[in-house]
Design a protein around this motif. Structure first.
Motif, PDB file in Angstrom:
ATOM      1  N   PHE A 188       0.838  -1.220   0.000  1.00  0.00           N
ATOM      2  CA  PHE A 188       0.000   0.000   0.000  1.00  0.00           C
ATOM      3  C   PHE A 188       0.857   1.248   0.000  1.00  0.00           C
ATOM      4  O   PHE A 188       0.628   2.198  -0.725  1.00  0.00           O
ATOM      5  N   LEU A 189       1.826   1.220   0.926  1.00  0.00           N
ATOM      6  CA  LEU A 189       2.660   2.401   1.133  1.00  0.00           C
ATOM      7  C   LEU A 189       3.444   2.726  -0.141  1.00  0.00           C
ATOM      8  O   LEU A 189       3.450   3.871  -0.600  1.00  0.00           O
ATOM      9  N   VAL A 190       4.054   1.722  -0.718  1.00  0.00           N
ATOM     10  CA  VAL A 190       4.905   1.974  -1.887  1.00  0.00           C
ATOM     11  C   VAL A 190       4.054   2.400  -3.091  1.00  0.00           C
ATOM     12  O   VAL A 190       4.420   3.310  -3.842  1.00  0.00           O
ATOM     13  N   LYS A 198       2.304   7.034  -6.544  1.00  0.00           N
ATOM     14  CA  LYS A 198       1.230   7.850  -7.116  1.00  0.00           C
ATOM     15  C   LYS A 198       1.355   9.314  -6.721  1.00  0.00           C
ATOM     16  O   LYS A 198       1.141  10.215  -7.523  1.00  0.00           O
ATOM     17  N   MET A 199       1.734   9.558  -5.457  1.00  0.00           N
ATOM     18  CA  MET A 199       1.645  10.922  -4.923  1.00  0.00           C
ATOM     19  C   MET A 199       2.942  11.716  -5.045  1.00  0.00           C
ATOM     20  O   MET A 199       2.920  12.938  -4.983  1.00  0.00           O
ATOM     21  N   VAL A 200       4.064  11.016  -5.191  1.00  0.00           N
ATOM     22  CA  VAL A 200       5.361  11.717  -5.261  1.00  0.00           C
ATOM     23  C   VAL A 200       6.033  11.317  -6.573  1.00  0.00           C
ATOM     24  O   VAL A 200       6.505  10.192  -6.727  1.00  0.00           O
ATOM     25  N   THR A 201       6.063  12.249  -7.502  1.00  0.00           N
ATOM     26  CA  THR A 201       6.593  11.894  -8.834  1.00  0.00           C
ATOM     27  C   THR A 201       8.089  12.208  -8.971  1.00  0.00           C
ATOM     28  O   THR A 201       8.762  11.608  -9.804  1.00  0.00           O
ATOM     29  N   GLN A 260      14.032  -1.126   0.339  1.00  0.00           N
ATOM     30  CA  GLN A 260      14.395  -1.829  -0.899  1.00  0.00           C
ATOM     31  C   GLN A 260      13.279  -1.710  -1.950  1.00  0.00           C
ATOM     32  O   GLN A 260      13.540  -1.487  -3.126  1.00  0.00           O
ATOM     33  N   MET A 261      12.027  -1.827  -1.477  1.00  0.00           N
ATOM     34  CA  MET A 261      10.889  -1.692  -2.414  1.00  0.00           C
ATOM     35  C   MET A 261      10.836  -0.270  -2.983  1.00  0.00           C
ATOM     36  O   MET A 261      10.545  -0.056  -4.164  1.00  0.00           O
ATOM     37  N   VAL A 262      11.123   0.703  -2.102  1.00  0.00           N
ATOM     38  CA  VAL A 262      11.073   2.114  -2.526  1.00  0.00           C
ATOM     39  C   VAL A 262      12.198   2.387  -3.537  1.00  0.00           C
ATOM     40  O   VAL A 262      12.006   3.093  -4.533  1.00  0.00           O
ATOM     41  N   LYS A 263      13.343   1.791  -3.294  1.00  0.00           N
ATOM     42  CA  LYS A 263      14.459   1.969  -4.237  1.00  0.00           C
ATOM     43  C   LYS A 263      14.115   1.315  -5.586  1.00  0.00           C
ATOM     44  O   LYS A 263      14.381   1.881  -6.656  1.00  0.00           O
ATOM     45  N   GLN A 264      13.505   0.133  -5.518  1.00  0.00           N
ATOM     46  CA  GLN A 264      13.104  -0.536  -6.761  1.00  0.00           C
ATOM     47  C   GLN A 264      12.088   0.301  -7.537  1.00  0.00           C
ATOM     48  O   GLN A 264      12.009   0.215  -8.760  1.00  0.00           O
ATOM     49  N   ALA A 265      11.328   1.123  -6.807  1.00  0.00           N
ATOM     50  CA  ALA A 265      10.350   2.006  -7.459  1.00  0.00           C
ATOM     51  C   ALA A 265      11.023   3.245  -8.063  1.00  0.00           C
ATOM     52  O   ALA A 265      10.354   4.101  -8.641  1.00  0.00           O
ATOM     53  N   GLY A 266      12.334   3.375  -7.885  1.00  0.00           N
ATOM     54  CA  GLY A 266      13.077   4.438  -8.567  1.00  0.00           C
ATOM     55  C   GLY A 266      13.600   5.556  -7.682  1.00  0.00           C
ATOM     56  O   GLY A 266      14.306   6.439  -8.150  1.00  0.00           O
ATOM     57  N   VAL A 311      -4.340  13.475   3.575  1.00  0.00           N
ATOM     58  CA  VAL A 311      -4.577  13.563   2.124  1.00  0.00           C
ATOM     59  C   VAL A 311      -4.787  12.175   1.502  1.00  0.00           C
ATOM     60  O   VAL A 311      -5.044  12.067   0.313  1.00  0.00           O
ATOM     61  N   GLY A 312      -4.684  11.144   2.308  1.00  0.00           N
ATOM     62  CA  GLY A 312      -4.918   9.806   1.760  1.00  0.00           C
ATOM     63  C   GLY A 312      -5.092   8.797   2.873  1.00  0.00           C
ATOM     64  O   GLY A 312      -4.476   8.915   3.933  1.00  0.00           O
ATOM     65  N   LYS A 313      -5.990   7.840   2.630  1.00  0.00           N
ATOM     66  CA  LYS A 313      -6.181   6.786   3.631  1.00  0.00           C
ATOM     67  C   LYS A 313      -6.614   5.523   2.889  1.00  0.00           C
ATOM     68  O   LYS A 313      -7.439   5.593   1.979  1.00  0.00           O
ATOM     69  N   GLU A 314      -6.040   4.415   3.254  1.00  0.00           N
ATOM     70  CA  GLU A 314      -6.435   3.129   2.666  1.00  0.00           C
ATOM     71  C   GLU A 314      -6.699   2.172   3.811  1.00  0.00           C
ATOM     72  O   GLU A 314      -5.920   2.098   4.758  1.00  0.00           O
TER      73      GLU A 314
END
Ligand SMILES: C[S@@+](CC[C@H](N)C(=O)[O-])C[C@H]1O[C@@H](n2cnc3c(N)ncnc32)[C@H](O)[C@@H]1O
Length: 221
Positions: A54-56, A61-64, A82-88, A200-203
């Motif tokens: 969810f977090l990643v 979506k929110m931080v380009t 590690q997941m965040v790094k894989q996301a770029g 600004v967001g909730k899941e």
């Protein structure tokens, strides 16, 4: 004993130990012991909850801007980093109270700085408001871990306009005495009423009870 059984037993043992840890020092001792097998144990399909994904997803979506400076708070062994790094994203620091977890995190080559700090005891050695564009915290809330008292410190170290992403197991809102009976929501709202941050967001993800996860995204005012 099969590997699967060993994972299940360790997972149950450490979650139970965390619930009985008593305080931050106790939690640190639990995570120091768990560091070696933590990744294997929490990422096993039967133990995994969806807060990390969810977090990643929300972060992407929110931080380009991929160059933003991110603090992974209660980073543990660095699974989410590690997941965040894989996301770029490539400008990530880690903070955790467990030096053994941080040693594991370092091996992943994800973080620029790793800080061994225990939140909740005194002001963290991080500068005010000009430090991080984004703060992420995955599975940092729960019995004897973090609670809403950390929010003011998060707000202090995150830039105005910056984002805070916080995900954890939904069940702790009911089961953890430091969070339950509306304590968590009340503090979140108090800070919003004082124009410190805005939700600004909730899941909310529902599923098998212990795997249900929550994500809150706040923007700093
Ligand atoms: C459930 S783990 C989450 C680790 C990682 N973020 C993840 O998603 O796998 C919780 C982490 O919080 C850290 N922690 C607990 N209490 C803390 C505190 N008061 N200050 C800093 N870190 C803390 C523990 O050492 C542990 O690594």
């Amino acid at each position: 004993m099969s590997e699967g059984q060993a994972v299940r037993e360790r997972y149950t043992f450490f979650i139970d130990a965390m619930s009985k840890a008593g305080n931050a020092e106790g939690a640190k001792a639990v995570y120091d012991k768990w560091a070696e097998t933590y990744d294997q144990d929490v990422m096993a399909p039967e133990n995994q909850h969806y807060g990390r994904a969810f977090l990643v997803e929300a972060l992407q979506k929110m931080v380009t801007d991929k160059s933003v400076k991110i603090l992974d708070f209660a980073a543990g062994t660095g699974i989410v980093g590690q997941m965040v790094k894989q996301a770029g994203f490539n400008n990530i620091d880690a903070l955790d109270c467990s030096n053994k977890c941080l040693e594991k995190a370092k091996e992943k080559h994800v973080y620029q700085n790793l800080m061994e700090e225990t939140a909740g005891q005194r002001q963290l050695a991080i500068n005010d408001r000009d430090t991080y564009d984004v703060l992420i915290c995955s599975a940092g809330f729960g019995p004897n871990l973090l609670n809403q008292s950390v929010f003011s410190e998060w707000i202090r170290i995150t830039k105005p306009g910056g984002y805070i992403f916080n995900s954890f197991r939904k069940q702790w809102l009911k089961l953890d005495p430091s969070l339950n009976d509306g304590k968590f929501e009340k503090e979140m709202q108090r800070l919003e009423d004082n124009y410190k941050w805005k939700l600004v967001g909730k899941e909310v993800q529902n599923g098998i009870d212990s795997k249900e996860a929550l994500l809150f995204v706040h923007r700093i005012c």
